[in-house]
Design a protein around this motif. Structure first.
Motif, short mmCIF file in Angstrom:
data_model
loop_
_atom_site.label_atom_id
_atom_site.label_comp_id
_atom_site.label_asym_id
_atom_site.label_seq_id
_atom_site.Cartn_x
_atom_site.Cartn_y
_atom_site.Cartn_z
N SER A 18 0.73 -1.25 0.04
CA SER A 18 -0.07 -0.01 -0.03
C SER A 18 0.92 1.29 0.08
O SER A 18 2.10 1.29 0.36
N PRO A 19 0.28 2.27 -0.33
CA PRO A 19 1.12 3.50 -0.33
C PRO A 19 1.61 4.07 1.14
O PRO A 19 2.80 4.32 0.99
N ALA A 20 1.14 3.72 1.99
CA ALA A 20 1.58 3.75 3.51
C ALA A 20 2.57 2.84 3.79
O ALA A 20 3.38 3.33 4.38
N SER A 21 2.51 1.79 3.15
CA SER A 21 3.73 0.95 3.65
C SER A 21 4.83 1.13 2.91
O SER A 21 6.01 0.91 3.42
N LEU A 22 4.69 1.71 1.60
CA LEU A 22 5.89 2.26 0.92
C LEU A 22 6.59 3.44 1.75
O LEU A 22 7.67 3.45 1.79
N GLU A 23 5.68 4.27 2.19
CA GLU A 23 6.27 5.38 3.34
C GLU A 23 6.71 4.98 4.33
O GLU A 23 7.81 5.30 4.76
N ALA A 24 6.29 3.91 4.88
CA ALA A 24 6.82 3.00 6.01
C ALA A 24 8.25 2.62 5.68
O ALA A 24 9.08 2.63 6.56
N LEU A 25 8.42 2.01 4.57
CA LEU A 25 9.98 1.70 4.06
C LEU A 25 10.65 2.76 3.98
O LEU A 25 11.85 2.44 4.52
N ARG A 26 10.40 3.89 3.47
CA ARG A 26 11.20 5.01 3.68
C ARG A 26 11.76 5.57 4.75
O ARG A 26 12.67 5.74 5.25
N VAL A 27 10.63 5.82 5.74
CA VAL A 27 11.09 6.19 6.82
C VAL A 27 11.65 5.05 7.71
O VAL A 27 12.63 5.47 8.56
N GLY A 28 11.49 3.76 7.53
CA GLY A 28 12.17 2.77 8.22
C GLY A 28 13.50 2.75 7.83
O GLY A 28 14.46 2.52 8.71
N ALA A 29 13.86 3.07 6.68
CA ALA A 29 15.18 3.16 6.25
C ALA A 29 16.07 4.14 6.95
O ALA A 29 17.28 3.96 7.39
N ARG A 30 15.22 5.36 6.95
CA ARG A 30 16.05 6.52 7.57
C ARG A 30 16.27 6.17 9.16
O ARG A 30 17.35 6.49 9.54
N MET A 31 15.45 5.61 9.79
CA MET A 31 15.52 5.14 11.28
C MET A 31 16.48 4.31 11.38
O MET A 31 17.26 4.46 12.55
N ALA A 32 16.51 3.01 10.65
CA ALA A 32 17.61 2.26 10.68
C ALA A 32 18.85 2.77 10.44
O ALA A 32 19.97 2.51 11.18
N GLY A 33 19.18 3.61 9.53
CA GLY A 33 20.26 4.47 9.40
C GLY A 33 20.60 5.10 10.59
O GLY A 33 21.67 5.27 10.98
N LEU A 34 19.68 6.02 11.19
CA LEU A 34 19.97 6.63 12.30
C LEU A 34 20.41 5.86 13.49
O LEU A 34 20.98 6.51 14.35
N PHE A 35 19.74 4.67 13.81
CA PHE A 35 19.87 4.13 15.02
C PHE A 35 21.27 3.09 14.67
O PHE A 35 21.66 2.29 15.66
N GLY A 36 21.68 2.68 13.43
CA GLY A 36 22.76 1.75 13.05
C GLY A 36 22.16 0.53 13.17
O GLY A 36 22.88 -0.60 13.40
N ASP A 37 20.87 0.38 12.80
CA ASP A 37 20.03 -1.11 12.94
C ASP A 37 19.95 -1.50 11.39
O ASP A 37 19.98 -0.89 10.38
N ARG A 38 19.55 -2.91 11.41
CA ARG A 38 19.31 -3.42 10.32
C ARG A 38 17.80 -3.16 9.73
O ARG A 38 17.10 -3.22 10.73
N LEU A 39 17.49 -2.93 8.41
CA LEU A 39 16.22 -3.03 8.02
C LEU A 39 15.58 -4.06 7.50
O LEU A 39 16.35 -4.75 6.76
N VAL A 40 14.45 -4.53 8.27
CA VAL A 40 13.80 -5.69 7.80
C VAL A 40 12.63 -5.45 7.16
O VAL A 40 11.57 -4.87 8.16
#
Length: 164
Positions: A18-40
Motif C-alpha cells: 500500500s502507499p502507506a507501507s511504501l512510506e513506512a519503508l522510506r521512514v524505516g530506512a531512515r530510522m535504521a540508518g540513524l540507529f545503526g540497525d538493520r532494516l527488515v
C-alpha cells in the motif's frame, strides 16, 4: 520494553504494497540508518482458505517475499534501495508483528494498508501493533504528493526523535 524482550537491533517495517507501507519503508530506512540497525521488511501471508487457490502458481511465502522486493524498488525508485532483509511469515499480520516486536528496536507501520475489509478495518493492524508491541511503534501516513526527503537532506528541526 517489556520484560523478556531481546532487542536484535532491527527496524521492522510492515509491508503490504500500500502507499502507506511504501512510506513506512522510506521512514524505516531512515530510522535504521540513524540507529545503526538493520532494516527488515516483514510481509505476512495466510494459508489457503476455503479451497481457494491464489491466482499465480507461486507459494504464498514466495509471493510475500516478492512483495517486499517490489515494494522496496517502488519506494526508492528515485534513489538507491537500501540493504533490506526480508521476513515472510504466515498468519495474522498484527499477531505476527507483535510477536516479532520482542526482537526489534522499532516497528514502522503504515496507518492504512490493504485489508480484505478495507472499509471496516482500516488501521486495525497499526492500532493493534501500537497498543501491544514490546518495542516502540512508529505509525506513518502515505505521502500526499511528494516523496520523503533523504535523511541527509533533513535539518535537525525536521528529524523525528523517539525517546523512551
Amino acid at each position: 520494553m517489556g520484560t523478556g524482550s531481546i532487542v536484535d537491533h532491527r527496524v521492522l517495517v510492515a509491508v503490504d504494497g500500500s502507499p502507506a507501507s511504501l512510506e513506512a519503508l522510506r521512514v524505516g530506512a531512515r530510522m535504521a540508518g540513524l540507529f545503526g540497525d538493520r532494516l527488515v521488511g516483514v510481509s505476512v501471508w495466510q494459508s489457503f482458505r476455503h479451497g481457494i487457490l491464489p491466482s499465480d502458481s507461486r507459494h504464498p511465502e514466495q509471493a510475500a517475499e516478492q512483495l517486499v522486493t517490489t515494494s522496496a524498488i517502488e519506494a526508492f525508485r528515485d534513489g538507491v534501495v537500501p540493504p533490506i532483509e526480508i521476513e515472510a511469515v504466515e498468519g495474522d499480520p498484527a499477531d505476527n508483528l507483535i510477536a516479532l516486536s520482542h526482537f526489534a528496536s522499532l516497528i514502522v507501520v503504515g496507518s492504512r494498508g490493504h485489508s480484505g475489509l478495507s472499509g471496516l478495518l482500516l488501521g486495525s493492524v497499526s492500532s493493534a501493533v501500537a497498543a501491544h508491541a514490546a518495542c516502540p511503534v512508529l505509525v506513518v501516513h502515505a505521502p500526499v504528493s511528494t516523496p520523503a526527503a533523504p535523511v541527509s537532506e533533513l535539518t535537525v528541526d525536521q528529524r523525528i526523535v523517539v525517546t523512551l
